[in-house]
Scaffold this motif. Structure first.
Motif: not given
Ligand code: GLC
Length: 425
Positions: A33, A38, A42, A44-45, A106, A162, A164, A348-349, A392, A407, A409
């Motif tokens: 990521p 990171y 991961w 879903w990434d 995820q 995903g 958090d 964060y989130w 991110e 990042h 994504w």
């Molecule tokens: C954070 C995000 C998660 C993602 C990861 C890597 O943990 O909350 O959704 O997959 O980073 O980007």
């Protein structure tokens, strides 16, 4: 004649993905990521990366999918689960008791990603190789996470969503106001790259660090209950069946059905489609409990569009809510509505613009024919990246970049632009 790829995002996105790509000794490749912060893979990434790679280098897109399924669990009660993290450097043991993988999943976007890659760059052999693993994954969901026979799957850790730390999880995590802290602005940028697994400060906001510690602690409970969702739910541990996660699964079941059809597996295709239909019906019933005004304040509901889970009236409520967000939120989408009492645009989130959610909503809007709204979302996202780079996530009011830099994504902007060009082309 080949159509030129008319996107100004092609080169910058390619550079980010190339920089983040890791070539493994076993012939596999994946894209981390972000550098330093990171480093692992991961789930879903990697699905998002594959969706972007298909425009740049389809071989990398397929490799991303082959590598992400490579650590699928092959025995025991969780057979078939695809882990939310693959630790290719073998450093997973401290957290999970397993060197190579996490014990949770995820959002399932992997059949969706495989189908999108195949549409752009058909590869039956790759689909054939992936299909048994994807089928086993969705069978695992059914056996281990569909707790009530209505098709909805339950999550046992906020990391599985995903998303958090969204306030939607506070109650199920047992958080009180003291632990959550104030919503005052403070940057979400991680303090240091080395603190990921340690008990030291990770975010600048001390409360965000406290919430993170609670998520790390929860892993011990999961391990104690061997990740058995039914047992965890009975024990009062975090256990929820969010609409957005389930809508994402719906789309994945549909994509799996298409893949099965393409491989000539007609009975299997009918089975997956029937499961998708059941889930669509359940989600539609859940959505019926919300008023038009409630839709406005709950962006998580808007992802119902992605899985085809909204009826016409519900889709209109969602489209109106998106139109309202476009008017009131400078960058159009915040994961927590700006009118929510917990909205905290730099935490964060807890009230930020997140590229994966923007992409999911953009896709859902297009699925229902709301092309102009989708296009506005894509344009505002482009503005964010022009202003702050491939961060991110972002402050949805100021556009300030938050979290890691470069990042992967955030390159989804390329998919939004190329899909739009091919749609109109
Ligand atoms: C954070 C995000 C998660 C993602 C990861 C890597 O943990 O909350 O959704 O997959 O980073 O980007």
């Amino acid at each position: 004649m080949t159509t030129p790829l008319l996107s100004q995002w092609q080169t910058p996105c390619h550079l980010v993905l190339q920089r983040n790509q890791i070539v493994l000794g076993n012939g596999l490749r994946y894209t981390r990521p972000a550098p330093m912060i990171y480093e692992q893979q991961w789930l879903w990434d990697s699905c998002f990366h594959a969706i972007v790679w298909r425009w740049l280098d389809p071989a990398c897109a397929w490799d991303e999918l082959h590598s992400v399924v490579a650590q699928q669990i092959s025995d025991g009660p969780d057979i078939g689960m695809i882990p939310h993290m693959n630790y290719w450097d073998g450093r997973g043991a401290a957290m999970w008791g397993d060197e190579h993988r996490s014990l949770i999943t995820q959002p399932p976007l992997i059949a969706t990603a495989a189908w999108l890659v195949h549409e752009k760059s058909p590869n039956l052999a790759a689909l054939q190789q992936l299909y048994p693993r994807l089928a086993a994954y969705h069978t695992w969901f059914t056996h281990r996470r569909e707790l009530d026979n209505d098709g909805m799957v339950w999550l046992i850790h906020p990391w599985e969503s995903g998303q958090d730390a969204t306030p939607d999880w506070d109650m199920a995590m047992g958080f009180d106001e003291n632990l959550i802290g104030s919503n005052a602005a403070s940057s979400g940028k991680p303090l240091s790259t080395s603190n990921l697994l340690s008990n030291q400060a990770y975010y600048q906001n001390p409360h965000d660090n406290g919430l993170r510690q609670a998520r790390i602690q929860l892993v011990n409970t999961l391990r104690h209950y061997q990740c058995d969702a039914a047992a965890l739910r009975s024990a009062g541990s975090f256990c929820l069946a969010p609409i957005d996660f389930n809508a994402i699964r719906c789309a994945d079941l549909e994509a799996l059905s298409r893949i099965a059809n393409t491989l000539g597996l007609t009975d299997a295709a009918a089975h997956w489609q029937q499961k998708a239909n059941q889930l669509q019906t359940t989600i539609q019933q859940r959505l019926a409990e919300f008023t038009a005004a409630q839709f406005i304040d709950q962006p998580a509901l808007w992802l119902a569009l992605f899985g085809g889970c909204a009826n016409q009236t519900q889709a209109e409520h969602i489209a109106n809510s998106v139109a309202h967000a476009i008017k009131t939120t400078p960058y159009a989408l915040s994961n927590v509505s700006i009118s929510h009492p917990a909205f905290a645009p730099a935490r964060y989130w807890r009230g930020n613009a997140w590229p994966p959610l923007i992409w999911l909503l953009w896709s859902g809007l297009r699925r229902y024919g709301y092309h102009a709204l989708a296009q506005t979302l894509a344009e505002r996202s482009a503005d964010l990246i022009h202003q702050s780079g491939f961060r991110e996530y972002f402050n949805p009011i100021t556009g300030e970049g938050l979290g890691s830099e470069d990042h992967s994504w955030t390159t989804l902007i390329l998919d939004m632009q190329c899909s739009n060009l091919s749609h109109h082309g």
